[in-house]
Design a protein around this motif. Structure first.
Motif, short mmCIF file in Angstrom:
data_model
loop_
_atom_site.label_atom_id
_atom_site.label_comp_id
_atom_site.label_asym_id
_atom_site.label_seq_id
_atom_site.Cartn_x
_atom_site.Cartn_y
_atom_site.Cartn_z
N UNK A 119 0.84 -1.39 -0.09
CA UNK A 119 0.34 0.02 0.18
C UNK A 119 1.04 1.44 0.05
N UNK A 120 1.53 1.50 0.79
CA UNK A 120 2.54 2.45 0.39
C UNK A 120 3.55 2.83 -0.65
N UNK A 121 3.82 1.58 -1.37
CA UNK A 121 4.32 1.30 -2.74
C UNK A 121 3.17 2.01 -3.78
N UNK A 122 2.32 1.83 -3.63
CA UNK A 122 1.13 2.07 -4.20
C UNK A 122 1.36 3.49 -4.60
N UNK A 123 0.80 3.96 -2.86
CA UNK A 123 1.23 5.59 -2.32
C UNK A 123 1.52 6.33 -3.70
N UNK A 124 2.90 5.53 -3.92
CA UNK A 124 3.93 6.63 -4.23
C UNK A 124 3.91 6.76 -5.56
N UNK A 125 3.49 5.82 -5.90
CA UNK A 125 4.13 5.54 -7.37
C UNK A 125 3.26 4.90 -7.66
N UNK A 126 1.34 5.20 -8.28
CA UNK A 126 0.41 4.39 -8.93
C UNK A 126 0.66 3.70 -9.77
N UNK A 127 1.48 3.79 -10.37
CA UNK A 127 1.85 3.23 -11.61
C UNK A 127 2.77 1.96 -11.92
N UNK A 128 2.63 1.19 -11.09
CA UNK A 128 3.50 0.45 -10.62
C UNK A 128 2.16 -0.93 -11.23
N UNK A 129 2.30 -1.35 -11.96
CA UNK A 129 0.91 -3.02 -12.12
C UNK A 129 1.30 -4.14 -11.64
N UNK A 130 2.77 -4.33 -11.43
CA UNK A 130 3.57 -5.15 -10.51
C UNK A 130 3.14 -5.13 -9.13
N UNK A 131 3.00 -3.79 -8.68
CA UNK A 131 2.39 -3.58 -6.73
C UNK A 131 0.64 -4.10 -6.98
N UNK A 132 0.61 -3.51 -7.83
CA UNK A 132 -1.20 -3.54 -7.88
C UNK A 132 -1.86 -5.37 -7.41
N UNK A 133 -0.94 -5.87 -8.59
CA UNK A 133 -0.73 -7.34 -8.73
C UNK A 133 -0.38 -8.08 -7.21
N UNK A 134 0.38 -7.40 -7.02
CA UNK A 134 0.60 -8.43 -5.41
C UNK A 134 -0.24 -7.67 -4.19
#
Length: 463
Positions: free
Chosen positions: A366-381
């Motif tokens: 959640x912290x990762x996508x909060x700083x970088x929404x354009x990260x499909x790998x993090x959203x998948x995980x």
């Protein structure tokens, strides 16, 4: 009809210029992105743009090129990094591309299209008139001449923009106190490449070029750079050190292992060579050798987050997620939860299949996508975590985020609609699901129109 097809092909070529990412992939690496941003920031500030508002993106393409495609983003091909010898050379390229941004060249390129199109249409009308009068050969000549004139008009417009970007780039380097030696050196590489492939440098051949002749560009820029007070400015040793690391990592990741091991042999125990070989060994599934290189690097600097990230990545991708957690957790701490590294830690925590790790995984992701929404790998995980915990509405929302970034618009639409139907009405996640529904519909319609050349109707029957 065949002549009209030639005209359409010209217009299609012009349209493609504005959409160069369709068949290319973005390469993401935390160390590389930090480096490119750091060497670009002084130039961004010198150009009058706000630092932090211009992004430098690396594209997986072996050709030596860089471009802008709208917005404040500079795209650099991996082949350009491989061809460059110094960070200063890359800065010269970035400065040039910033000249395109500040000059509004992507917006103004429509002017070039418009002028070329007008010439083509007038020549077609004249040709039709000649054909109706019975002069078929004259009609063909008029239309073909018009097409050539239109292409020449557009290419001349493009060369003017390139010359303007050259001048602006030189100005930005000067304002930032950065020498133009690297810029000249890189243009020299382009000139050598053209000569190697037999590309003529005379004016007649230049008629068909989108850029000015490289020899002319070097002559004009040399005169400008050598007069500049920054000409004798020393290169930044930290930037140059970091560039050699980034370049080595890139080769290790992209090139065939045998090529990497040839360029960075075992006798070379430098940090860049160890990085390159670690990736080459990892690609060959020689896990022990890859870990040996990573451990050697960590012994040199135990607090370098990118060395720790490398070890964690090798362990994770070799099926040892439990061992990967410690180095990745420390790398995440040292970088203050850099999104790409945090995403890798989240992946490792999930890959253990230990439900006790899922809470930590959710937090870092959640912290990762909060700083970088354009990260499909993090959203998948993140979607995996939500699904494992039985939170299917948010799992579907995370899937929709990932799918829309991967241009899977029908899937994104369905996932977002399912999330919207089940999420609390009016909540932040419910509003985001609505946004993705509208975004996916708009992108599907745009994609349909590009493919079919006509208006398309979306699922609800609205244009």
């Amino acid at each position: 009809m065949r002549l009209f097809a030639h005209f359409l092909a010209f217009i299609a070529l012009a349209t493609f210029v504005g959409q160069p990412l369709a068949a290319q992939s973005i390469l993401r690496d935390a160390e590389t992105e930090a480096f490119l941003q750091d060497i670009a920031d002084p130039l961004v500030e010198a150009s009058g743009l706000a630092p932090g508002n211009v992004e430098v993106v690396l594209i997986n393409d072996p050709s030596i090129n860089a471009f802008v495609a709208g917005g404040q983003v500079v795209y650099i091909h991996s082949g350009l990094i491989d061809a460059a010898d110094t960070a200063n050379e890359v800065q010269g390229v970035i400065a040039h591309e910033l000249g395109h941004i500040t000059g509004g060249h992507i917006i103004r390129i429509r002017e070039g299209y418009g002028a070329a199109t007008q010439i083509t249409l007038l020549s077609m009308l004249a040709g039709i008139g000649a054909a109706l009068a019975g002069a078929g050969d004259a009609a063909l000549g008029l239309i073909m001449a018009g097409q050539q004139a239109a292409i020449g008009k557009f290419l001349a417009f493009s060369r003017t923009q390139e010359a303007s970007a050259d001048a602006a780039g030189a100005e930005y380097l000067s304002r930032a106190g950065i020498t133009g030696r690297g810029s000249l050196a890189f243009f020299g590489k382009l000139l050598n490449q053209e000569m190697r492939y037999g590309i003529s440098q005379n004016d007649e051949a230049g008629f068909y070029r989108t850029h000015p002749l490289s020899g002319d560009r070097i002559s004009k820029l040399r005169e400008t750079y050598e007069r500049d007070p920054a000409w004798d400015a020393p290169l930044d040793p930290d930037w140059e050190r970091r560039f050699q690391r980034v370049k080595a990592k890139l080769q290790g990741y992209i090139a065939k292992p045998e090529a990497t091991l040839r360029d960075y042999p075992e006798t070379d125990q430098s940090t860049p060579a160890l990085l390159a070989r670690a990736y080459a060994y990892h690609k060959e599934a020689r896990v022990d050798r890859a870990l040996e290189a990573a451990d050697t690097l960590i012994a040199r600097d135990p607090e370098d987050p990118y060395f720790l990230e490398l070890k964690g990545q090798v362990l994770l991708e070799s099926g040892r997620p439990e061992e990967a957690i410690a180095p990745l957790r420390r790398a995440t701490e040292l970088t203050l939860a850099e999104p790409l590294i945090a995403s890798l830690l989240g992946h490792a925590l999930i890959a253990t299949e230990d439900k006790d790790n899922y809470e930590e995984a959710e937090g870092v992701l959640r912290a990762a996508v909060g700083r970088d929404r354009y990260n499909p790998f993090a959203w998948y995980q993140l979607g995996v975590v939500y699904a494992a915990r039985g939170d299917m509405p948010r799992a579907r929302l995370a899937s929709a985020e990932q799918q829309v970034m991967n241009r899977q618009y029908p899937l994104a639409l369905r996932s977002a609609q399912a999330a919207e139907a089940a999420l609390p009405y009016g909540s932040a996640d419910w509003l985001r699901a609505q946004d993705i529904v509208m975004e996916a519909r708009a992108l599907m319609e745009q994609q349909c129109e590009l493919q079919n050349g006509r208006n398309c109707v979306n699922e609800r029957g609205r244009r």
